[in-house]
Scaffold this active site. Structure first.
Site, short mmCIF file in Angstrom:
data_model
loop_
_atom_site.label_atom_id
_atom_site.label_comp_id
_atom_site.label_asym_id
_atom_site.label_seq_id
_atom_site.Cartn_x
_atom_site.Cartn_y
_atom_site.Cartn_z
N ASP A 33 13.52 13.16 -40.08
CA ASP A 33 13.41 12.44 -41.36
C ASP A 33 12.23 13.04 -42.13
OD1 ASP A 33 14.63 9.39 -42.21
OD2 ASP A 33 12.93 10.15 -43.38
N ASN A 61 23.17 12.40 -42.09
CA ASN A 61 23.11 11.06 -42.68
C ASN A 61 22.06 10.94 -43.78
OD1 ASN A 61 23.09 7.93 -42.51
ND2 ASN A 61 21.00 8.50 -41.92
N TYR A 88 25.71 11.33 -57.84
CA TYR A 88 25.88 10.86 -56.45
C TYR A 88 27.36 10.95 -56.06
CZ TYR A 88 25.45 7.63 -52.42
OH TYR A 88 25.48 7.05 -51.17
N LYS A 98 28.96 13.34 -53.10
CA LYS A 98 29.60 12.66 -51.96
C LYS A 98 31.07 13.08 -51.85
CE LYS A 98 26.16 10.31 -50.15
NZ LYS A 98 25.64 10.60 -48.80
N1 LIG Z 1 23.62 1.82 -47.90
C1 LIG Z 1 24.70 2.03 -48.61
O1 LIG Z 1 25.19 1.16 -49.35
C2 LIG Z 1 25.41 3.35 -48.49
C3 LIG Z 1 26.73 3.42 -48.91
C4 LIG Z 1 27.39 4.64 -48.80
C5 LIG Z 1 26.73 5.74 -48.29
N2 LIG Z 1 25.42 5.65 -47.91
C6 LIG Z 1 24.78 6.84 -47.36
O2 LIG Z 1 24.22 6.54 -46.10
C7 LIG Z 1 23.22 7.49 -45.79
C8 LIG Z 1 22.01 6.77 -45.20
O3 LIG Z 1 21.43 5.96 -46.19
P1 LIG Z 1 20.90 4.47 -45.93
O4 LIG Z 1 21.83 3.56 -46.62
O5 LIG Z 1 20.64 4.28 -44.48
O6 LIG Z 1 19.55 4.50 -46.79
P2 LIG Z 1 18.01 4.65 -46.36
O7 LIG Z 1 17.30 4.94 -47.61
O8 LIG Z 1 17.59 3.47 -45.55
O9 LIG Z 1 17.98 5.92 -45.38
C9 LIG Z 1 17.96 7.26 -45.84
C10 LIG Z 1 16.99 8.04 -44.98
O10 LIG Z 1 17.07 9.42 -45.38
C11 LIG Z 1 15.74 9.92 -45.41
N3 LIG Z 1 15.65 11.07 -46.31
C12 LIG Z 1 15.71 11.08 -47.66
N4 LIG Z 1 15.58 12.34 -48.13
C13 LIG Z 1 15.42 13.14 -47.06
C14 LIG Z 1 15.23 14.54 -46.91
N5 LIG Z 1 15.18 15.36 -47.97
N6 LIG Z 1 15.13 15.04 -45.67
C15 LIG Z 1 15.16 14.23 -44.57
N7 LIG Z 1 15.34 12.89 -44.66
C16 LIG Z 1 15.46 12.36 -45.90
C17 LIG Z 1 14.88 8.75 -45.88
O11 LIG Z 1 13.51 8.92 -45.60
C18 LIG Z 1 15.54 7.58 -45.14
O12 LIG Z 1 14.95 7.37 -43.88
C19 LIG Z 1 22.94 8.24 -47.10
O13 LIG Z 1 23.57 9.52 -47.03
C20 LIG Z 1 23.60 7.39 -48.15
O14 LIG Z 1 24.00 8.12 -49.28
C21 LIG Z 1 24.74 4.47 -47.99
#
Ligand SMILES: NC(=O)c1ccc[n+]([C@@H]2O[C@H](COP(=O)([O-])OP(=O)(O)OC[C@H]3O[C@@H](n4cnc5c(N)ncnc54)[C@H](O)[C@@H]3O)[C@@H](O)[C@H]2O)c1
Length: 250
Positions: free
Chosen positions: A40, A90, A155, A159
């Site tokens: 991360d 992720n 976004y 995606k």
């Molecule tokens: N939560 C939702 O509603 C949702 C829906 C669809 C897709 N997603 C996808 O799920 C995935 C995880 O997101 P989440 O919902 O757990 O959010 P989150 O913000 O809790 O987690 C994302 C993590 O990615 C890390 N991160 C960001 N940029 C980074 C980089 N350049 N290098 C390394 N790490 C990095 C952040 O520090 C964080 O820990 C993402 O790809 C997001 O697009 C989330």
């Protein structure tokens, strides 16, 4: 333990493991026997979230948009555990909600770097380590990867791209038993979407637009991820799986 969810002896790499889906998935896989390779950009958050894993995990500060960091995470799996069975691309970032005529090139560039190029660079270095024994890759797309997402054009674009990369790699490596799938979650309350909920009417729109009349919990998304990654799920590859309370079925 049901053998369908038995990850004993597996080494699982997860990016974005400091919070949200990544952190809870790490916990779920560890409870089911996996060793962890976690990356991360937020190393303090990662260390806090992963304190319980001790010697069962290696933690790295990485920026997924940088090839050398993607490579270093894979190398850490090889150095510490001598193998790589599972990789979950992720890590991701959101952006300010803006209609298409308000978008900027900078927003698009950041989305491309962190949410799309990262997946290509990740798989580039993960796959060679899976060619001998097979493996499972899960790329985290979104419902915004299947359809339009109002005010989230960049976004949605990247995606959609994640699904293109997923299907292509699935076809290329199917004969080597490397499964590559994408998950497309509907909204779930993690850090990434916290800003969206502050926008007027967005929460109501999300709930009313979902046949289940609620969004999914983080645990529900992670449960689906584990089912996709399960060693018993050995014939599923090349899929973009919506986990969405039937939103995509309308
Ligand atoms: N939560 C939702 O509603 C949702 C829906 C669809 C897709 N997603 C996808 O799920 C995935 C995880 O997101 P989440 O919902 O757990 O959010 P989150 O913000 O809790 O987690 C994302 C993590 O990615 C890390 N991160 C960001 N940029 C980074 C980089 N350049 N290098 C390394 N790490 C990095 C952040 O520090 C964080 O820990 C993402 O790809 C997001 O697009 C989330």
């Amino acid at each position: 333990m049901d053998s369908l969810l038995d990850f004993s002896g597996k080494v699982a790499l997860i990016t974005g493991a400091a919070s949200g889906f990544g952190a809870l998935l790490a916990k779920g896989l560890h409870e089911r026997g996996a060793k962890l390779v976690l990356g991360d950009i937020n190393i303090a958050g990662l260390e806090e979230a992963s304190a319980a894993y001790g010697d069962d995990a290696v933690l790295l500060r990485i920026d997924v948009s940088k090839e050398e960091d993607c490579q270093a995470l894979v190398q850490a799996a090889a150095d510490k555990f001598g193998r790589l069975d599972i990789a979950v691309n992720n890590a991701g970032v959101g952006h300010e909600m803006l209609a298409t005529h308000e978008q900027t090139g900078d927003i698009f560039d950041r989305q491309y770097e962190v949410n799309l190029k990262s997946v290509m660079l990740g798989m580039k270095h993960q796959i060679p380590n899976m060619l001998k024994d097979g493996g499972a890759i899960l790329n985290v797309s979104s419902m915004a990867g299947i359809g339009g997402a109002p005010k989230l054009g960049p976004y949605a674009a990247v995606k959609h791209g994640v699904i293109g990369l997923t299907k292509t790699a699935a076809v290329e490596y199917a004969a080597k038993n490397v499964r590559v799938n994408a998950i497309c979650p509907f909204f779930s309350p993690t850090n990434i979407g916290a800003g969206m909920l502050k926008e007027d009417g967005v929460e109501d729109m999300l709930v009313r637009g979902c046949p289940m009349r609620r969004y999914g919990t983080v645990q529900e998304m992670v449960n689906a991820m584990m089912l996709i990654l399960s060693p018993g799920n050995s014939y599923m590859t090349g899929q973009a799986i919506a986990v969405d309370g039937a939103v995509s079925a309308i």
